[in-house]
Write a protein that holds these residues in place. Structure first.
Motif, short mmCIF file in Angstrom:
data_model
loop_
_atom_site.label_atom_id
_atom_site.label_comp_id
_atom_site.label_asym_id
_atom_site.label_seq_id
_atom_site.Cartn_x
_atom_site.Cartn_y
_atom_site.Cartn_z
N TYR A 11 -3.71 5.81 -0.12
CA TYR A 11 -4.01 7.19 1.18
C TYR A 11 -3.73 6.03 1.87
O TYR A 11 -3.59 6.85 3.13
CB TYR A 11 -5.19 7.83 0.55
CG TYR A 11 -5.57 8.90 1.45
CD1 TYR A 11 -4.58 9.39 2.25
CD2 TYR A 11 -6.90 8.49 2.57
CE1 TYR A 11 -5.43 10.55 2.49
CE2 TYR A 11 -6.29 9.57 3.53
CZ TYR A 11 -5.93 10.90 3.79
OH TYR A 11 -6.03 11.37 4.68
N SER B 71 -0.80 5.12 3.84
CA SER B 71 -0.42 6.38 3.97
C SER B 71 0.00 6.51 5.62
O SER B 71 0.70 7.00 6.18
CB SER B 71 -0.01 7.59 3.46
OG SER B 71 -1.12 8.02 2.95
N GLN B 72 -1.53 6.58 6.11
CA GLN B 72 -2.01 7.22 7.65
C GLN B 72 -1.65 6.33 8.08
O GLN B 72 -1.40 6.06 9.35
CB GLN B 72 -3.55 7.60 6.68
CG GLN B 72 -3.78 8.94 5.65
CD GLN B 72 -3.12 9.58 6.34
OE1 GLN B 72 -3.10 10.67 7.51
NE2 GLN B 72 -2.03 10.36 5.07
N ALA C 77 0.42 4.76 8.48
CA ALA C 77 2.33 3.97 8.69
C ALA C 77 2.75 5.63 9.00
O ALA C 77 3.57 5.68 10.22
CB ALA C 77 2.92 4.27 6.92
N PHE C 78 1.60 6.54 8.76
CA PHE C 78 1.57 7.83 9.48
C PHE C 78 1.66 7.81 10.90
O PHE C 78 2.20 8.08 11.88
CB PHE C 78 1.15 8.76 9.28
CG PHE C 78 1.07 9.94 9.64
CD1 PHE C 78 2.66 11.08 9.66
CD2 PHE C 78 0.23 10.72 10.32
CE1 PHE C 78 2.45 12.36 10.31
CE2 PHE C 78 0.25 12.22 10.92
CZ PHE C 78 1.50 12.79 10.98
N LEU C 79 0.35 7.21 11.67
CA LEU C 79 -0.41 6.93 13.23
C LEU C 79 0.70 5.84 13.44
O LEU C 79 0.64 5.72 14.62
CB LEU C 79 -1.33 6.85 12.69
CG LEU C 79 -2.06 7.08 11.85
CD1 LEU C 79 -4.08 6.57 11.24
CD2 LEU C 79 -3.06 8.45 12.96
N TYR D 51 4.36 5.50 12.57
CA TYR D 51 5.29 6.39 13.32
C TYR D 51 4.87 7.83 14.43
O TYR D 51 5.89 7.51 15.48
CB TYR D 51 5.81 7.31 11.91
CG TYR D 51 6.27 8.02 11.87
CD1 TYR D 51 8.01 8.01 12.33
CD2 TYR D 51 6.68 9.92 12.60
CE1 TYR D 51 9.01 8.80 12.70
CE2 TYR D 51 7.85 10.81 12.45
CZ TYR D 51 8.43 10.44 12.68
OH TYR D 51 9.80 11.31 12.94
N LYS D 52 3.91 8.21 14.32
CA LYS D 52 3.50 9.60 15.78
C LYS D 52 3.39 7.87 17.15
O LYS D 52 3.42 9.41 17.88
CB LYS D 52 2.16 10.24 15.42
CG LYS D 52 2.53 10.85 14.12
CD LYS D 52 3.72 11.72 14.50
CE LYS D 52 3.95 12.61 13.96
NZ LYS D 52 5.09 13.93 13.97
#
Length: 97
Positions: free
Chosen positions: A25, A28-29, A31-33, A35-36
């Motif tokens: 988890y 994934s977070q 990677a998302f942060l 990406y943003k």
């Protein structure tokens, strides 16, 4: 947490220990942060807070609000998914008439 330690590199394992969550988890977070644009990758597994992000003013406001109203923020974070799931489940309830 990453903002408070802007020079520290964080791996998913480091973050999962601090946040007491599972490593997948946390990964994934992160990677998302990244990406943003909130954080920057430093290599294949580590990230740093992006202090020059265009989101910095928003992150600063969120941090200030969190420090002043921690229980409200935590309640909001944890209540949203449950309410959505409950609403979805309620749509399938069969009423006895």
């Amino acid at each position: 947490m990453m903002k408070q330690n802007p020079d520290r590199e964080w791996s998913a394992r480091d973050l999962s220990k601090e946040m007491r969550t599972n490593v997948d988890y946390a990964a994934s977070q992160l990677a998302f942060l990244a990406y943003k644009g909130f954080i920057n990758p430093t290599d294949d597994v580590c990230y740093k807070y992006h202090s020059e992000s265009p989101y910095k003013p928003m992150v600063d406001q969120l941090e200030e609000y969190y420090n002043l109203h921690r229980p409200s923020v935590i309640n909001c974070i944890y209540s949203q998914p449950i309410d959505s799931i409950r609403g979805f489940a309620d749509a399938f309830k069969i009423k006895k008439d």
